[in-house]
Design a protein around this motif. Sequence first.
Motif, PDB file in Angstrom:
ATOM      1  N   SER A  29      -1.513  12.416 -36.220  1.00 46.98           N
ATOM      2  CA  SER A  29      -2.800  12.997 -35.836  1.00 46.98           C
ATOM      3  C   SER A  29      -2.994  12.922 -34.325  1.00 46.98           C
ATOM      4  O   SER A  29      -2.463  12.035 -33.668  1.00 46.98           O
ATOM      5  CB  SER A  29      -3.952  12.243 -36.509  1.00 46.98           C
ATOM      6  N   SER A  30      -3.763  13.838 -33.818  1.00 44.91           N
ATOM      7  CA  SER A  30      -4.133  13.830 -32.413  1.00 44.91           C
ATOM      8  C   SER A  30      -5.468  13.101 -32.304  1.00 44.91           C
ATOM      9  O   SER A  30      -6.418  13.431 -33.021  1.00 44.91           O
ATOM     10  CB  SER A  30      -4.266  15.267 -31.913  1.00 44.91           C
ATOM     11  N   MET A  31      -5.533  12.081 -31.441  1.00 43.06           N
ATOM     12  CA  MET A  31      -6.772  11.319 -31.254  1.00 43.06           C
ATOM     13  C   MET A  31      -7.116  11.287 -29.774  1.00 43.06           C
ATOM     14  O   MET A  31      -6.273  10.956 -28.943  1.00 43.06           O
ATOM     15  CB  MET A  31      -6.615   9.911 -31.793  1.00 43.06           C
ATOM     16  N   VAL A  32      -8.364  11.617 -29.508  1.00 45.62           N
ATOM     17  CA  VAL A  32      -8.849  11.670 -28.135  1.00 45.62           C
ATOM     18  C   VAL A  32     -10.044  10.725 -28.026  1.00 45.62           C
ATOM     19  O   VAL A  32     -10.998  10.835 -28.804  1.00 45.62           O
ATOM     20  CB  VAL A  32      -9.275  13.112 -27.762  1.00 45.62           C
ATOM     21  N   LEU A  33      -9.976   9.803 -27.084  1.00 48.09           N
ATOM     22  CA  LEU A  33     -11.098   8.909 -26.811  1.00 48.09           C
ATOM     23  C   LEU A  33     -11.786   9.417 -25.549  1.00 48.09           C
ATOM     24  O   LEU A  33     -11.208   9.395 -24.464  1.00 48.09           O
ATOM     25  CB  LEU A  33     -10.627   7.462 -26.639  1.00 48.09           C
ATOM     26  N   ASP A  34     -12.995   9.912 -25.731  1.00 50.79           N
ATOM     27  CA  ASP A  34     -13.762  10.551 -24.667  1.00 50.79           C
ATOM     28  C   ASP A  34     -14.798   9.554 -24.144  1.00 50.79           C
ATOM     29  O   ASP A  34     -15.907   9.463 -24.670  1.00 50.79           O
ATOM     30  CB  ASP A  34     -14.409  11.807 -25.240  1.00 50.79           C
ATOM     31  N   LYS A  35     -14.412   8.797 -23.114  1.00 51.79           N
ATOM     32  CA  LYS A  35     -15.258   7.720 -22.596  1.00 51.79           C
ATOM     33  C   LYS A  35     -16.606   8.214 -22.090  1.00 51.79           C
ATOM     34  O   LYS A  35     -17.630   7.562 -22.271  1.00 51.79           O
ATOM     35  CB  LYS A  35     -14.523   6.981 -21.478  1.00 51.79           C
ATOM     36  N   GLU A  36     -16.627   9.397 -21.471  1.00 53.92           N
ATOM     37  CA  GLU A  36     -17.861   9.906 -20.854  1.00 53.92           C
ATOM     38  C   GLU A  36     -18.600  10.920 -21.725  1.00 53.92           C
ATOM     39  O   GLU A  36     -19.641  11.432 -21.317  1.00 53.92           O
ATOM     40  CB  GLU A  36     -17.530  10.548 -19.492  1.00 53.92           C
ATOM     41  N   GLY A  37     -18.068  11.243 -22.908  1.00 52.99           N
ATOM     42  CA  GLY A  37     -18.737  12.213 -23.784  1.00 52.99           C
ATOM     43  C   GLY A  37     -18.678  13.640 -23.287  1.00 52.99           C
ATOM     44  O   GLY A  37     -19.572  14.436 -23.570  1.00 52.99           O
ATOM     45  N   GLU A  38     -17.613  13.983 -22.570  1.00 57.21           N
ATOM     46  CA  GLU A  38     -17.483  15.331 -21.993  1.00 57.21           C
ATOM     47  C   GLU A  38     -17.471  16.426 -23.062  1.00 57.21           C
ATOM     48  O   GLU A  38     -18.077  17.478 -22.886  1.00 57.21           O
ATOM     49  CB  GLU A  38     -16.218  15.430 -21.130  1.00 57.21           C
ATOM     50  N   VAL A  39     -16.756  16.191 -24.175  1.00 58.78           N
ATOM     51  CA  VAL A  39     -16.678  17.203 -25.233  1.00 58.78           C
ATOM     52  C   VAL A  39     -18.049  17.411 -25.873  1.00 58.78           C
ATOM     53  O   VAL A  39     -18.498  18.550 -26.045  1.00 58.78           O
ATOM     54  CB  VAL A  39     -15.623  16.817 -26.293  1.00 58.78           C
ATOM     55  N   ALA A  40     -18.728  16.327 -26.209  1.00 56.95           N
ATOM     56  CA  ALA A  40     -20.054  16.440 -26.823  1.00 56.95           C
ATOM     57  C   ALA A  40     -21.021  17.197 -25.911  1.00 56.95           C
ATOM     58  O   ALA A  40     -21.829  18.010 -26.384  1.00 56.95           O
ATOM     59  CB  ALA A  40     -20.600  15.054 -27.164  1.00 56.95           C
ATOM     60  N   LYS A  41     -20.930  16.945 -24.607  1.00 57.00           N
ATOM     61  CA  LYS A  41     -21.795  17.658 -23.658  1.00 57.00           C
ATOM     62  C   LYS A  41     -21.438  19.139 -23.610  1.00 57.00           C
ATOM     63  O   LYS A  41     -22.320  19.996 -23.691  1.00 57.00           O
ATOM     64  CB  LYS A  41     -21.669  17.047 -22.261  1.00 57.00           C
ATOM     65  N   ALA A  42     -20.154  19.445 -23.474  1.00 61.08           N
ATOM     66  CA  ALA A  42     -19.710  20.834 -23.342  1.00 61.08           C
ATOM     67  C   ALA A  42     -19.998  21.647 -24.602  1.00 61.08           C
ATOM     68  O   ALA A  42     -20.320  22.834 -24.526  1.00 61.08           O
ATOM     69  CB  ALA A  42     -18.217  20.888 -23.017  1.00 61.08           C
ATOM     70  N   TRP A  43     -19.895  21.002 -25.765  1.00 60.58           N
ATOM     71  CA  TRP A  43     -20.107  21.702 -27.036  1.00 60.58           C
ATOM     72  C   TRP A  43     -21.527  21.517 -27.571  1.00 60.58           C
ATOM     73  O   TRP A  43     -21.855  22.017 -28.636  1.00 60.58           O
ATOM     74  CB  TRP A  43     -19.093  21.236 -28.064  1.00 60.58           C
ATOM     75  N   GLN A  44     -22.348  20.772 -26.851  1.00 58.86           N
ATOM     76  CA  GLN A  44     -23.748  20.525 -27.224  1.00 58.86           C
ATOM     77  C   GLN A  44     -23.870  19.944 -28.642  1.00 58.86           C
ATOM     78  O   GLN A  44     -24.642  20.418 -29.462  1.00 58.86           O
ATOM     79  CB  GLN A  44     -24.571  21.808 -27.073  1.00 58.86           C
ATOM     80  N   LEU A  45     -23.110  18.884 -28.898  1.00 58.90           N
ATOM     81  CA  LEU A  45     -23.091  18.262 -30.217  1.00 58.90           C
ATOM     82  C   LEU A  45     -24.232  17.267 -30.380  1.00 58.90           C
ATOM     83  O   LEU A  45     -24.683  16.664 -29.403  1.00 58.90           O
ATOM     84  CB  LEU A  45     -21.751  17.557 -30.450  1.00 58.90           C
ATOM     85  N   GLU A  46     -24.658  17.090 -31.624  1.00 64.78           N
ATOM     86  CA  GLU A  46     -25.707  16.131 -31.938  1.00 64.78           C
ATOM     87  C   GLU A  46     -25.221  14.711 -31.684  1.00 64.78           C
ATOM     88  O   GLU A  46     -24.045  14.411 -31.893  1.00 64.78           O
ATOM     89  CB  GLU A  46     -26.097  16.229 -33.419  1.00 64.78           C
ATOM     90  N   GLU A  47     -26.126  13.840 -31.281  1.00 55.96           N
ATOM     91  CA  GLU A  47     -25.798  12.427 -31.122  1.00 55.96           C
ATOM     92  C   GLU A  47     -25.708  11.768 -32.488  1.00 55.96           C
ATOM     93  O   GLU A  47     -26.318  12.241 -33.455  1.00 55.96           O
ATOM     94  CB  GLU A  47     -26.854  11.738 -30.262  1.00 55.96           C
ATOM     95  N   GLU A  48     -24.953  10.680 -32.548  1.00 53.60           N
ATOM     96  CA  GLU A  48     -24.823   9.866 -33.759  1.00 53.60           C
ATOM     97  C   GLU A  48     -24.390  10.683 -34.966  1.00 53.60           C
ATOM     98  O   GLU A  48     -24.820  10.440 -36.093  1.00 53.60           O
ATOM     99  CB  GLU A  48     -26.145   9.140 -34.068  1.00 53.60           C
ATOM    100  N   SER A  49     -23.519  11.666 -34.754  1.00 52.30           N
ATOM    101  CA  SER A  49     -23.145  12.555 -35.842  1.00 52.30           C
ATOM    102  C   SER A  49     -21.646  12.810 -35.867  1.00 52.30           C
ATOM    103  O   SER A  49     -20.869  12.147 -35.189  1.00 52.30           O
ATOM    104  CB  SER A  49     -23.914  13.881 -35.716  1.00 52.30           C
ATOM    105  N   SER A  50     -21.275  13.763 -36.686  1.00 53.73           N
ATOM    106  CA  SER A  50     -19.894  14.190 -36.855  1.00 53.73           C
ATOM    107  C   SER A  50     -19.896  15.708 -36.957  1.00 53.73           C
ATOM    108  O   SER A  50     -20.694  16.272 -37.700  1.00 53.73           O
ATOM    109  CB  SER A  50     -19.323  13.584 -38.146  1.00 53.73           C
ATOM    110  N   ALA A  51     -19.036  16.352 -36.202  1.00 55.95           N
ATOM    111  CA  ALA A  51     -18.885  17.809 -36.296  1.00 55.95           C
ATOM    112  C   ALA A  51     -17.476  18.097 -36.797  1.00 55.95           C
ATOM    113  O   ALA A  51     -16.512  17.454 -36.372  1.00 55.95           O
ATOM    114  CB  ALA A  51     -19.104  18.464 -34.939  1.00 55.95           C
TER     115      ALA A  51
END
Length: 183
Positions: free
Chosen positions: A127-149
Amino acid sequence: MKNKTLLTLAIACSPMFAMAHNLTVGQTVPAVKVQSHGEIVIKSQDTAYQNWATQNLLGKVRVIQAIAGRSSSKEMNAPLMAAITAAKFPTEQYQTTTIINQDDAIWGTGSFVKSSAEDSKKEFPWSSMVLDKEGEVAKAWQLEEESSAIIVQDKQGKILFVKEGALSESDVQAVLGLIKDNI
């Protein structure tokens, strides 16, 4: 005036008015790079990090699981991950990519989130695993906090399915069907 301010705050904080993601079926995910940790790789029995970007998602059918750095977010779609593991899709054509938003972890648990991600990479090295320390993906994709997409994309990067929150059993079956139809 005070009541008007309270009403405005209540409306703004309502889940019904929460910012929705900007992921659209038929489009590609917005481009983003993760340089603060990044993709976890195995090197001589140990883990290391390398820069990661959305262009790395091309070439295989993919389920992208973008989750907050919380166990509750990981568990939200555990049934889908178990079904994917059980299906044993061919690794030349399919890959799961998990993007963990370490910036959306419970205060003081960042090092636990990091070690848990590294342990998961060792357990599921394909599997590919990415640890995003600064939350760049969540910001760019406008994802909900405390969730799973969950995002399913084809080999060219076109989004076939997207949903935030826990998937229903019919959603899980739809995702498995999309993977089978596109590999």
